[in-house]
Enzyme design. Structure first.
Site, PDB file in Angstrom:
ATOM      1  N   GLU A  57       0.928  -1.339   0.004  1.00 56.73           N
ATOM      2  CA  GLU A  57      -0.004   0.059  -0.200  1.00 56.73           C
ATOM      3  C   GLU A  57       0.762   1.251  -0.049  1.00 56.73           C
ATOM      4  O   GLU A  57       0.468   2.221  -0.801  1.00 56.73           O
ATOM      5  CB  GLU A  57      -0.898   0.116   1.179  1.00 56.73           C
ATOM      6  CG  GLU A  57      -1.769   1.214   1.280  1.00 56.73           C
ATOM      7  CD  GLU A  57      -2.696   1.651   0.358  1.00 56.73           C
ATOM      8  OE1 GLU A  57      -3.209   2.959   0.550  1.00 56.73           O
ATOM      9  OE2 GLU A  57      -2.726   1.045  -0.548  1.00 56.73           O
ATOM     10  N   HIS A  60       2.030   2.058  -3.321  1.00 59.95           N
ATOM     11  CA  HIS A  60       1.144   2.663  -4.025  1.00 59.95           C
ATOM     12  C   HIS A  60       1.147   4.248  -3.720  1.00 59.95           C
ATOM     13  O   HIS A  60       0.881   4.966  -4.808  1.00 59.95           O
ATOM     14  CB  HIS A  60      -0.053   1.862  -4.054  1.00 59.95           C
ATOM     15  CG  HIS A  60      -1.028   2.557  -5.106  1.00 59.95           C
ATOM     16  ND1 HIS A  60      -1.127   2.564  -6.221  1.00 59.95           N
ATOM     17  CD2 HIS A  60      -2.529   2.897  -4.521  1.00 59.95           C
ATOM     18  CE1 HIS A  60      -2.234   3.093  -6.852  1.00 59.95           C
ATOM     19  NE2 HIS A  60      -3.181   3.298  -5.738  1.00 59.95           N
TER      20      HIS A  60
END
Length: 312
Positions: A57, A60
């Site tokens: 995450e 990203h």
């Protein structure tokens, strides 16, 4: 091709990679890797001893931030190098607005905890909106790159005889993409053990609406393929412009490959790598249709001498 145009294409390619990584985040259930915190990750700028989901995450988020910087740089460069009223300016400004809304939608998914195992209708709606915004962002960046060269100033207006068919095609592809986002979410949350088990899930009146909606996606996908084929056929029949004809063939070829990838995705029970490949093909098809429409609907002409700028 000018340096500005090359930078615009590189920016588009980078954002495509960010989009695919975002799909990897969703497919691996890593959307909650940073908790319900945004823009911080678990309340920290750089989390200590992060778990794998946190690293996925966080990667990203970092790449999304870099994408924002690239788009902002592109906008400044376009506005410095292209004259007032140039199509590249309008497309670049739209790109900036859309990448900001893209960030807001992504933040909303995290802050409202519409990630990981969340199976609410609200999450499905957010995913569909996210996909539509992504498509619009890709379209704006594609047009920025298309018109970035100083010798590609559009003549308003271009031929309009294909406008209705492209409007229909874009609407069909948006519906296909939105339904695909919901179908992919259903595949992630409710993986099937076999084709028969998956079909039983789809038809069961007691299963989640996210699963039952999976049946809608292939129907819309076939309709979208027919729309792309219709638009491409009309251009091939009526246009002698090399650019329009080239993108017509590319678009219809990608549409057919995408249909095959969709069937393969179902047959393989939607593994993560296949979901990402399927999304990549969908994004490439969208970009190809945008380029096809820009060549078919917009005439280009050299920029008048008084409007010429220094190549960049």
């Amino acid at each position: 091709m000018s340096r500005l145009a090359r930078f615009a294409w590189v920016t588009l390619a980078f954002i495509l990679a960010v989009i695919l990584w975002g799909a990897f985040v969703r497919a691996t259930g890593s959307g909650a890797g940073c908790g319900a915190h945004w823009p911080l990750c678990n309340g920290e700028v750089l989390p200590r001893a992060p778990a794998l989901a946190t690293m996925i995450e966080l990667t990203h988020r970092v790449t999304s931030g870099l994408a924002l910087v690239l788009v902002a740089t592109l906008v400044v460069w376009v506005f410095r190098r292209r004259p007032r009223g140039h199509a590249a300016r309008r497309a670049a400004a739209a790109s900036m607005a859309l990448i900001l809304t893209e960030a807001l939608v992504g933040a909303g998914l995290v802050l409202f905890e519409l990630v990981a195992e969340n199976e609410s209708v609200a999450r499905a709606l957010f995913m569909a909106v996210h996909l539509v915004n992504t498509f619009l962002l890709l379209a704006a960046l594609t047009l920025t790159a298309r018109f970035a060269d100083e010798d590609a100033a559009p003549r308003p207006p271009g031929p309009r005889r294909h406008a209705w068919v492209f409007g229909l095609t874009f609407l069909a592809l948006v519906l296909v993409g939105a339904s695909g986002a919901v179908a992919a979410l259903g595949d992630t949350l409710y993986p099937a053990e076999s084709l028969l088990a998956g079909l039983a899930q789809d038809l069961s009146p007691t299963t989640s609406v996210l699963v039952r909606l999976r049946l809608l996606h292939p129907i819309l996908a076939l309709a979208g393929t027919l729309a792309v084929a219709l638009a491409s056929a009309r251009v091939l029949q009526t246009s002698h412009a090399p650019g329009a004809r080239r993108w017509a063939w590319i678009a219809v070829s990608l549409a057919l490959v995408q249909v095959g990838a969709g069937f393969l995705n179902v047959a393989l029970l939607a593994p993560v790598w296949m979901q990402i490949l399927h999304l990549w093909l969908a994004d490439l098809l969208w970009v190809a249709v945008v380029l096809l429409a820009s060549h078919a609907l917009v005439s280009t002409a050299p920029v008048p001498a008084r409007a010429r700028v220094v190549p960049a």
